[in-house]
Structures are given as C-alpha cells and as structure tokens.
Design a protein around this motif. Structure first.
Motif, PDB file in Angstrom:
ATOM      1  N   UNK A  44       0.831  -1.207   0.000  1.00 54.37           N
ATOM      2  CA  UNK A  44       0.000   0.000   0.000  1.00 54.37           C
ATOM      3  C   UNK A  44       0.868   1.261   0.000  1.00 54.37           C
ATOM      4  N   UNK A  45       1.895   1.273   0.871  1.00 55.17           N
ATOM      5  CA  UNK A  45       2.767   2.448   0.959  1.00 55.17           C
ATOM      6  C   UNK A  45       3.461   2.713  -0.372  1.00 55.17           C
ATOM      7  N   UNK A  46       3.968   1.652  -1.017  1.00 56.47           N
ATOM      8  CA  UNK A  46       4.629   1.821  -2.305  1.00 56.47           C
ATOM      9  C   UNK A  46       3.700   2.342  -3.371  1.00 56.47           C
ATOM     10  N   UNK A  47       2.483   1.813  -3.409  1.00 54.31           N
ATOM     11  CA  UNK A  47       1.512   2.256  -4.407  1.00 54.31           C
ATOM     12  C   UNK A  47       1.073   3.700  -4.149  1.00 54.31           C
ATOM     13  N   UNK A  48       0.897   4.049  -2.887  1.00 52.32           N
ATOM     14  CA  UNK A  48       0.518   5.422  -2.558  1.00 52.32           C
ATOM     15  C   UNK A  48       1.621   6.398  -2.961  1.00 52.32           C
ATOM     16  N   UNK A  49       2.875   6.024  -2.713  1.00 54.06           N
ATOM     17  CA  UNK A  49       3.996   6.893  -3.065  1.00 54.06           C
ATOM     18  C   UNK A  49       4.119   7.058  -4.572  1.00 54.06           C
ATOM     19  N   UNK A  50       3.990   5.956  -5.307  1.00 60.33           N
ATOM     20  CA  UNK A  50       4.084   6.032  -6.763  1.00 60.33           C
ATOM     21  C   UNK A  50       2.948   6.861  -7.347  1.00 60.33           C
ATOM     22  N   UNK A  51       1.760   6.686  -6.808  1.00 64.28           N
ATOM     23  CA  UNK A  51       0.604   7.442  -7.300  1.00 64.28           C
ATOM     24  C   UNK A  51       0.760   8.936  -7.011  1.00 64.28           C
ATOM     25  N   UNK A  52       1.299   9.260  -5.837  1.00 61.31           N
ATOM     26  CA  UNK A  52       1.513  10.663  -5.497  1.00 61.31           C
ATOM     27  C   UNK A  52       2.577  11.289  -6.396  1.00 61.31           C
ATOM     28  N   UNK A 111      -0.331   9.567 -13.350  1.00 68.65           N
ATOM     29  CA  UNK A 111      -0.614   8.917 -14.631  1.00 68.65           C
ATOM     30  C   UNK A 111       0.123   7.590 -14.800  1.00 68.65           C
ATOM     31  N   UNK A 112       0.981   7.224 -13.858  1.00 65.25           N
ATOM     32  CA  UNK A 112       1.758   5.989 -13.987  1.00 65.25           C
ATOM     33  C   UNK A 112       0.854   4.766 -13.897  1.00 65.25           C
ATOM     34  N   UNK A 113       1.288   3.696 -14.567  1.00 72.07           N
ATOM     35  CA  UNK A 113       0.598   2.407 -14.493  1.00 72.07           C
ATOM     36  C   UNK A 113       1.326   1.562 -13.459  1.00 72.07           C
ATOM     37  N   UNK A 114       0.610   1.202 -12.394  1.00 68.51           N
ATOM     38  CA  UNK A 114       1.237   0.539 -11.243  1.00 68.51           C
ATOM     39  C   UNK A 114       0.932  -0.954 -11.245  1.00 68.51           C
ATOM     40  N   UNK A 115       1.988  -1.751 -11.212  1.00 72.23           N
ATOM     41  CA  UNK A 115       1.891  -3.210 -11.279  1.00 72.23           C
ATOM     42  C   UNK A 115       2.335  -3.805  -9.947  1.00 72.23           C
ATOM     43  N   UNK A 116       1.575  -4.776  -9.443  1.00 68.81           N
ATOM     44  CA  UNK A 116       1.996  -5.602  -8.306  1.00 68.81           C
ATOM     45  C   UNK A 116       2.425  -6.944  -8.892  1.00 68.81           C
ATOM     46  N   UNK A 117       3.707  -7.265  -8.744  1.00 70.81           N
ATOM     47  CA  UNK A 117       4.281  -8.413  -9.443  1.00 70.81           C
ATOM     48  C   UNK A 117       4.355  -9.646  -8.537  1.00 70.81           C
ATOM     49  N   UNK A 118       4.061 -10.821  -9.098  1.00 72.44           N
ATOM     50  CA  UNK A 118       3.924 -12.054  -8.324  1.00 72.44           C
ATOM     51  C   UNK A 118       4.641 -13.216  -9.010  1.00 72.44           C
ATOM     52  N   UNK A 119       5.159 -14.139  -8.198  1.00 74.16           N
ATOM     53  CA  UNK A 119       5.882 -15.293  -8.723  1.00 74.16           C
ATOM     54  C   UNK A 119       5.302 -16.587  -8.145  1.00 74.16           C
ATOM     55  N   UNK A 120       5.810 -17.712  -8.600  1.00 78.03           N
ATOM     56  CA  UNK A 120       5.422 -19.039  -8.091  1.00 78.03           C
ATOM     57  C   UNK A 120       3.910 -19.122  -7.871  1.00 78.03           C
ATOM     58  N   UNK A 121       3.192 -18.936  -8.960  1.00 78.90           N
ATOM     59  CA  UNK A 121       1.741 -18.757  -8.890  1.00 78.90           C
ATOM     60  C   UNK A 121       1.007 -20.017  -8.464  1.00 78.90           C
ATOM     61  N   UNK A 122       1.654 -21.172  -8.558  1.00 77.16           N
ATOM     62  CA  UNK A 122       1.013 -22.412  -8.132  1.00 77.16           C
ATOM     63  C   UNK A 122       1.312 -22.749  -6.669  1.00 77.16           C
ATOM     64  N   UNK A 123       2.127 -21.919  -6.007  1.00 75.70           N
ATOM     65  CA  UNK A 123       2.262 -21.870  -4.533  1.00 75.70           C
ATOM     66  C   UNK A 123       2.767 -23.154  -3.886  1.00 75.70           C
TER      67      UNK A 123
END
Length: 276
Positions: free
Chosen positions: A84-92, A96-108
């Motif tokens: 949340x903090x990272x997204x809030x900082x990037x948005x501030x 206009x930036x496109x914000x991505x939350x990146x994920x790995x090992x999707x089958x867990x």
C-alpha cells in the motif's frame, strides 16, 4: 528505448530479496522497526518515480511480496501494508503511472513446502500469490495491474491458461511480467540458476531445442493474445550475450544472433497488426 519506439518499464521499486536488500536498510529496520522501514520505502518510491516520470510510466511497484521474497521476516499484514505504501507513493509522484503488483510461483508449492526464498519459513508468513492479490483488493490498495511471472517450461499450455484465467477473475488487467523457456538442454554457465539447471526444469513434448522453444512461444503468445485480460507480455532475457537470467532463454543467443522464436514473435506481431 524511446528512440526505437519501445516502452520503458521500471522493475521493481520494492523487493525484499536477500541479494537486493542493502545492509543499511536491514540496520534501519532493526533500529527503527516497521514504521521506520515503511517511511523509508515510501520516500524511496516517491523519489524514484518523481525522478523518472518523464521517461518511465509503467512500474512494478513491488515484487514477490506474498511471503516469498521476505528477507526481513515481515508479517503478511505488513507486506500488504508495504505494498500500500509503495503504491501510494508512486501514485503521489506520478498520477498517470501504471502501477503493477508483481507475483511469482503462482502455483504456490512453496506454501505447501513451508519455505520462502531464504529457506524454511513459518506458515503464518506464507500465502499464495492469489491470496495476497485478493487481500490487496479487499483492503482497497490502489494499483492498476496484476503482474504474473510464468517460468513454467514443462507445464501444459492449457493449465497455464487456466492459471491466467483464475487471476483474471480478480478483475484487474494482467501483465505477464516475466517469461522464458530454454532453447537448449546444454549447460549454461552464465545463468545464475546454475550451469546444469535446465536439466531439472523438465521438458515439454521432447527435450528443448530452438525449434521447440519457438513452437512453445507461438502457442503461449497466441493463447495470451486471445485472453481479454492479458494486456502485455515481457520476455526475459533480451540476449544471452554476457550475463543473463534464464538458461538459453534470450531473444538473442550468446553471439547476439536472433533465435528462431524472434522471427515467430515478429510474424505474430505482423499478423495481429501490432507495432514492431
């Protein structure tokens, strides 16, 4: 990149991976606790995005924060709050930036096995990427895109598609942020996976070679192009000349010559009317 009509992307702003987390940040966390860490993360993201906003408009704000890359031993709630903090900082810094939350090992499998990137980890600090993303949305974290790493060279294509479809059900656009399959079964001493790692990655239909790699690429990109939620795919790596990540995965080989799948991608782009 701009001179050649390519879109620049920043990857990643936050990543608590052992080799990428500096000693000074570890010491700050020990001295000031979670609140000091959160403040530092916010300031770092805001400063970086502010500095680069005229050049970079797409950001992987945070990488693998669903309990996998967690060398500071944060709780799952803290990892979500750092997101949340990272997204809030990037948005501030750049609305206009496109914000991505990146994920790995999707089958867990790491959750079932009880470990993160650093070794054994308690179950209360582990969750699947899907659970993490679902919780972010339920908590109203402001981001634009779900990023999916798909290093699955031996998986059935339709199983991968079903996985993509499940994440699409969360209601956000999807970017395949990291992707590669090998073009050879030979040792690759330049890959950090280890020289013989490709032998343990499994095969798809037959042992890997450039023709099979090109065939896989054609099928995968076609499946993704046919899914309305998939908006972008980023292949990893550009070239195997010098240091690179995935074994025999570069768009260009160790002599910087295009591999066969380069021409497959070029042909698909032309067929679908996409810019080169």
């Amino acid at each position: 990149l701009k001179a050649n009509g390519a879109e620049a992307k920043g990857h990643p702003l936050i990543w608590f991976y052992p080799d990428t987390t500096p000693d000074w940040l570890r010491e700050l966390y020990k001295a000031e606790g979670y609140e000091g860490l959160r403040r530092e993360v916010y300031d770092h993201v805001f400063e970086t995005v502010s500095h680069c906003k005229d050049t970079i408009r797409i950001w992987d704000v945070i990488n693998e924060a669903h309990g996998w890359a967690n060398c500071l031993g944060l709780s799952l709630a803290e990892l979500r709050d750092i997101t949340r903090a990272g997204c809030e900082a990037a948005r501030a810094a750049d609305p206009e930036a496109l914000l991505v939350v990146n994920n790995c090992y999707l089958t867990a499998e790491y959750v079932a096995g009880g470990h993160d990137v650093g070794g054994p980890a308690p179950q209360e600090r582990l969750c699947s990427a899907y659970q993490y993303c679902q919780a972010l949305l339920e908590e109203g974290v402001d981001f634009d895109v779900l990023g999916l790493q798909l290093y699955y060279p031996s998986r059935d294509q339709f199983e991968i598609y079903r996985l993509i479809d499940r994440f699409a059900g969360l209601g956000k656009p999807l970017h395949v942020t990291e992707l590669a399959v090998p073009g050879s079964m030979e040792p690759d001493p330049m890959s950090p996976y280890g020289p013989d790692a490709v032998k343990g990655m499994g095969t798809w239909r037959r042992p890997w070679d450039q023709s099979l790699q090109a065939e896989w690429v054609r099928e995968f990109y076609t499946l993704c192009y046919g899914h309305s939620s998939v908006h972008a795919i980023s292949w990893w790596d550009f070239t195997d000349k010098g240091g690179h990540f995935f074994p025999h995965g570069g768009l260009r080989d160790t002599e910087n010559k295009p591999r066969l799948y380069f021409f497959v991608l070029k042909g698909l782009a032309e067929e679908w009317g996409l810019k080169p």
